[in-house]
Design an enzyme around this catalytic site. Structure first.
Site, PDB file in Angstrom:
ATOM      1  N   LYS A 147       0.867  -1.182   0.000  1.00 23.29           N
ATOM      2  CA  LYS A 147       0.000   0.000   0.000  1.00 23.29           C
ATOM      3  C   LYS A 147       0.898   1.223   0.000  1.00 23.29           C
ATOM      4  CE  LYS A 147      -4.448   0.720   0.066  1.00 23.29           C
ATOM      5  NZ  LYS A 147      -5.446  -0.195  -0.518  1.00 23.29           N
TER       6      LYS A 147
ATOM      7  N   GLY B 106     -23.566   4.206   0.937  1.00 19.51           N
ATOM      8  CA  GLY B 106     -22.563   4.590  -0.070  1.00 19.51           C
ATOM      9  C   GLY B 106     -23.127   4.299  -1.443  1.00 19.51           C
TER      10      GLY B 106
ATOM     11  N   GLY C 204     -21.424   5.364  -4.417  1.00 19.43           N
ATOM     12  CA  GLY C 204     -20.387   5.741  -5.370  1.00 19.43           C
ATOM     13  C   GLY C 204     -20.170   4.569  -6.312  1.00 19.43           C
ATOM     14  N   ASN C 205     -18.938   4.387  -6.747  1.00 16.40           N
ATOM     15  CA  ASN C 205     -18.647   3.308  -7.695  1.00 16.40           C
ATOM     16  C   ASN C 205     -19.127   1.957  -7.162  1.00 16.40           C
ATOM     17  OD1 ASN C 205     -16.640   0.990  -8.258  1.00 16.40           O
ATOM     18  ND2 ASN C 205     -16.497   2.261 -10.079  1.00 16.40           N
TER      19      ASN C 205
ATOM     20  N   GLY D  95     -20.994   1.060  -4.355  1.00  9.49           N
ATOM     21  CA  GLY D  95     -22.391   0.971  -3.927  1.00  9.49           C
ATOM     22  C   GLY D  95     -23.347   0.927  -5.107  1.00  9.49           C
TER      23      GLY D  95
HETATM   24  P1  NAD Z   1     -16.562   6.496  -4.195  1.00  8.41           P
HETATM   25  O1  NAD Z   1     -15.825   7.720  -3.796  1.00  8.41           O
HETATM   26  O2  NAD Z   1     -16.931   6.268  -5.613  1.00  8.41           O
HETATM   27  O3  NAD Z   1     -17.946   6.422  -3.377  1.00  8.41           O
HETATM   28  C1  NAD Z   1     -18.034   6.599  -2.002  1.00  8.41           C
HETATM   29  C2  NAD Z   1     -19.493   6.804  -1.655  1.00  8.41           C
HETATM   30  O4  NAD Z   1     -19.627   6.897  -0.245  1.00  8.41           O
HETATM   31  C3  NAD Z   1     -20.102   8.088  -2.222  1.00  8.41           C
HETATM   32  O5  NAD Z   1     -21.422   7.836  -2.627  1.00  8.41           O
HETATM   33  C4  NAD Z   1     -20.118   9.011  -1.016  1.00  8.41           C
HETATM   34  O6  NAD Z   1     -21.108  10.026  -1.101  1.00  8.41           O
HETATM   35  C5  NAD Z   1     -20.427   8.016   0.062  1.00  8.41           C
HETATM   36  N1  NAD Z   1     -20.138   8.524   1.382  1.00  8.41           N
HETATM   37  C6  NAD Z   1     -19.085   9.258   1.824  1.00  8.41           C
HETATM   38  N2  NAD Z   1     -19.244   9.569   3.102  1.00  8.41           N
HETATM   39  C7  NAD Z   1     -20.397   8.987   3.504  1.00  8.41           C
HETATM   40  C8  NAD Z   1     -21.101   8.938   4.718  1.00  8.41           C
HETATM   41  N3  NAD Z   1     -20.645   9.557   5.805  1.00  8.41           N
HETATM   42  N4  NAD Z   1     -22.251   8.244   4.756  1.00  8.41           N
HETATM   43  C9  NAD Z   1     -22.742   7.627   3.647  1.00  8.41           C
HETATM   44  N5  NAD Z   1     -22.133   7.652   2.488  1.00  8.41           N
HETATM   45  C10 NAD Z   1     -20.970   8.325   2.411  1.00  8.41           C
HETATM   46  O7  NAD Z   1     -15.714   5.298  -3.597  1.00  8.41           O
HETATM   47  P2  NAD Z   1     -15.789   3.762  -4.002  1.00  8.41           P
HETATM   48  O8  NAD Z   1     -14.750   3.502  -5.022  1.00  8.41           O
HETATM   49  O9  NAD Z   1     -17.192   3.389  -4.248  1.00  8.41           O
HETATM   50  O10 NAD Z   1     -15.272   3.072  -2.652  1.00  8.41           O
HETATM   51  C11 NAD Z   1     -16.140   2.838  -1.551  1.00  8.41           C
HETATM   52  C12 NAD Z   1     -15.440   1.901  -0.570  1.00  8.41           C
HETATM   53  O11 NAD Z   1     -15.126   0.684  -1.247  1.00  8.41           O
HETATM   54  C13 NAD Z   1     -14.125   2.404   0.003  1.00  8.41           C
HETATM   55  O12 NAD Z   1     -13.992   1.900   1.311  1.00  8.41           O
HETATM   56  C14 NAD Z   1     -13.086   1.749  -0.886  1.00  8.41           C
HETATM   57  O13 NAD Z   1     -11.828   1.621  -0.236  1.00  8.41           O
HETATM   58  C15 NAD Z   1     -13.734   0.398  -1.100  1.00  8.41           C
HETATM   59  N6  NAD Z   1     -13.243  -0.320  -2.284  1.00  8.41           N
HETATM   60  C16 NAD Z   1     -13.358   0.225  -3.523  1.00  8.41           C
HETATM   61  C17 NAD Z   1     -12.915  -0.498  -4.629  1.00  8.41           C
HETATM   62  C18 NAD Z   1     -13.110   0.024  -6.026  1.00  8.41           C
HETATM   63  O14 NAD Z   1     -12.852  -0.736  -6.966  1.00  8.41           O
HETATM   64  N7  NAD Z   1     -13.564   1.243  -6.219  1.00  8.41           N
HETATM   65  C19 NAD Z   1     -12.318  -1.758  -4.454  1.00  8.41           C
HETATM   66  C20 NAD Z   1     -12.210  -2.299  -3.162  1.00  8.41           C
HETATM   67  C21 NAD Z   1     -12.688  -1.563  -2.090  1.00  8.41           C
END
Ligand code: NAD
Length: 426
Positions: free
Chosen positions: A110, A230, A232-233, A235
Site C-alpha cells: 500500500k 454509499g 459511489g462506484n 455501492g
Molecule cells: P466512491 O468515492 O466512488 O464512493 C463513495 C461513496 O460513499 C459516495 O457515494 C459518497 O457520497 C459516500 N459517502 C461518503 N461519506 C459517507 C457517509 N458519511 N455516509 C454515507 N455515504 C458516504 O468510492 P468507491 O470507489 O465506491 O469506494 C467505496 C469503498 O469501497 C471504500 O472503502 C473503498 O476503499 C472500497 N473499495 C473500492 C474499490 C473500487 O474498486 N472502487 C475496491 C475495493 C474496495
C-alpha cells in the site's frame, strides 16, 4: 491515537493461534508469523514540488511492501490528509491477505501521500504523482510491485504515473524498459486499462451474495431486502447487479442524502435523481438518514462507503442478519465481536470487495500479453474466481465453526505461510 497497524498485527496473532495446529515445526511456524508482522520493505520520503504560485512545498510519502512470497507486491496509493505510516503498513498487510484470499498471484502493498488533493490544481497534482514515481524508482515494476488507485487517486493519476515510470526507465537506459503499462493498474481504458474494471468490485460482491444465498437456502430472491450505505462506484454497481439478479434493494445513501423505498428501488432511477436534483430520493417521504439506514430491518446490510462505520455504538442497533463489507474496514474490531455475539454474519472485505483487485490482476495479465479482452470475457473470468474464493473460505467457516472473517484470514494467511515455506524463507 488509534493505531490500525496494531489491529492488523493483533488480527494476525489471532489467526496464527488457529493455524498453529496445522504445522508440526512450531518454531518455524512462529518465525513465519513474526516475519509477517512487518513489511518486507518500507519506503518513506518527502516529495518537493513547485506550486503554481512558484513556492515550493513538501509532502510526506510512503510505500509499504508487505510480502512478496506469492508474487509481486500489489496495492493502491492513497492521497489523503489523514494518511499515516501505521495506516499504510496495516493496509499493506490486509492487501497480502486479500490477494491470498482470492488466490491471485500477488503479495500485498500500500502507498500513500499526506495531501489534500482538493487543495491542489490539476498541474500540481500531476507533479506530485510524477514525483511519487521518482521516489519509488525501481522498487516498483511489473514483476516487483504493481500499484493501483485507492482513495482520491484516479485512472488519470495512474496514467501520469505510468508515463513517468516509462520516462524514468528510458533515462536510465537499462534493460529495465520492460512493459511499463504493466507497472500500474486502474489505468484509463485508452491506456491499457481493463474492460469491466469499473463495475468489477460491485459485481464481485453480488457474485458473493449469490453464493451466500445458495448456502443459506434463500429461495425467493425478491423477498431478500438489501440496504446499501454509499452510492459511489462500489455501492452503485452492487445495487445495480443485485437488482438485476432479482434481489430487492430497499435503501441507499451517500454523504448527503438517503432513500428508502420498502417495495424496492431502481438504482438507475436513483442515480438519475441524484444527477438531476442532488438528492437520491424522488420525494421527501422517501428520504432516510444515514444512521437510520444502518438500523433498517433488512436481510442484508452493505457498507460501501467508509472505514469504521460499524462501531461499538452502531453495532448493537443493527437489525440485518447479514453484512457484506464492500468498503474496506467498515467494521471496527470491537464492533466485530458484538456482531459475532449477536449472531450477525459478516462477509469480510477481503472476500466481498476483492472483485476489484482481481480485475486489476486481469488488467496486468492483458498488459503483459498485449492482448485485450472484451468486458464479457473479463467478467466471465471474474465469476469463477470469486466463487472459488467463496467456496474455499466457506468450507473452513463450516469446518471450524468460526466467523466468516476468521475463516477468510485463515485461508489467506495459510497460503502466504505455505509460500514462505516453499521458498525456504523461513
Ligand atoms: P466512491 O468515492 O466512488 O464512493 C463513495 C461513496 O460513499 C459516495 O457515494 C459518497 O457520497 C459516500 N459517502 C461518503 N461519506 C459517507 C457517509 N458519511 N455516509 C454515507 N455515504 C458516504 O468510492 P468507491 O470507489 O465506491 O469506494 C467505496 C469503498 O469501497 C471504500 O472503502 C473503498 O476503499 C472500497 N473499495 C473500492 C474499490 C473500487 O474498486 N472502487 C475496491 C475495493 C474496495
Amino acid at each position: 491515537m488509534h493505531n490500525p497497524y496494531k489491529d492488523a498485527v493483533t488480527q494476525l496473532e489471532l489467526v496464527a493461534k488457529r493455524l498453529e495446529f496445522e504445522y508440526t515445526d512450531k518454531k518455524r511456524f512462529h518465525k513465519a508469523v513474526e516475519l509477517l508482522k512487518q513489511p518486507e520493505q518500507f519506503h518513506e520520503g518527502s516529495l518537493e514540488i513547485t506550486l503554481d504560485s512558484g513556492k515550493k512545498q513538501s509532502f510526506k510519502a510512503f510505500r509499504s511492501q508487505h510480502n512478496s512470497a506469492r508474487g509481486p507486491y500489489k496495492g493502491g496509493i492513497r492521497f489523503h490528509p489523514g494518511v499515516t505510516k501505521e495506516e499504510v503498513q496495516a493496509l499493506s498487510l490486509w492487501m497480502s491477505w486479500k490477494t491470498a484470499a482470492v488466490n491471485i498471484p500477488y503479495g500485498g502493498a500500500k502507498g500513500g501521500i499526506i495531501v489534500d488533493p482538493k487543495k491542489l490544481s490539476l498541474a500540481e497534482l500531476e507533479k506530485l504523482s510524477r514525483a511519487y514515481v521518482r521516489f519509488l524508482g525501481t522498487t516498483v515494476g511489473p514483476w516487483i510491485d504493481v500499484p493501483a488507485p485507492d482513495v482520491n487517486t484516479t485512472p488519470q493519476i495512474m496514467a501520469w504515473m505510468v508515463d513517468e515510470y516509462e520516462l524514468m526507465m528510458r533515462e536510465s537506459n537499462t534493460a529495465q524498459l520492460q512493459n511499463p503499462l504493466a507497472s500500474f493498474t486502474g489505468k484509463p481504458l485508452e491506456l491499457g486499462g481493463s474492460q469491466g474494471r469499473e463495475e468489477a468490485t460491485g459485481l464481485g460482491g453480488v457474485y458473493v451474495l449469490e453464493e451466500l444465498a445458495k448456502k443459506l437456502g434463500w429461495k425467493r430472491k425478491q423477498d431478500i431486502t438489501i440496504a446499501i450505505q454509499g452510492f459511489g462506484n462500489v455501492g452503485y454497481w452492487f445495487a445495480y447487479h443485485a437488482k438485476a439478479a432479482g434481489y430487492k434493494v430497499v435503501a441507499v445513501s451517500d454523504s448527503k442524502s438517503g432513500v428508502f423505498v420498502p417495495n424496492g428501488l431502481d438504482p438507475e432511477q436513483t442515480h438519475a435523481n441524484k444527477q438531476q436534483t442532488g438528492k437520491l430520493a424522488s420525494s421527501a417521504s422517501e428520504q432516510i438518514s444515514n444512521e437510520a439506514l444502518l438500523e433498517l430491518d433488512v436481510d442484508v446490510l452493505v457498507p460501501a462507503a467508509l472505514e469504521n462505520v460499524i462501531t461499538v455504538e452502531t453495532a448493537p442497533k443493527i437489525k440485518a442478519k447479514t453484512i457484506i463489507e464492500m468498503a474496506n474496514g467498515p467494521t471496527t474490531p470491537e464492533a466485530d465481536e458484538i456482531l459475532a455475539v449477536r449472531g450477525i454474519r459478516v462477509i469480510p472485505d477481503i472476500l466481498a470487495n476483492a472483485g476489484g483487485v482481481s480485475t486489476s490482476y486481469f488488467e496486468w495479465v492483458q498488459n503483459l500479453a498485449g492482448y485485450y479482452w472484451s468486458k464479457e470475457e473479463v467478467l466471465a473470468k471474474l465469476q469463477p474466481l470469486m466463487i472459488a474464493a467463496f467456496e474455499d473460505i466457506w468450507s473452513v467457516y463450516e469446518q471450524e465453526k468460526t466467523t466468516v472473517r476468521l475463516a477468510a484470514y485463515q485461508v489467506a494467511v495459510k497460503r502466504v505461510i505455505d509460500a514462505l515455506y516453499l521458498r525456504g524463507r523461513v
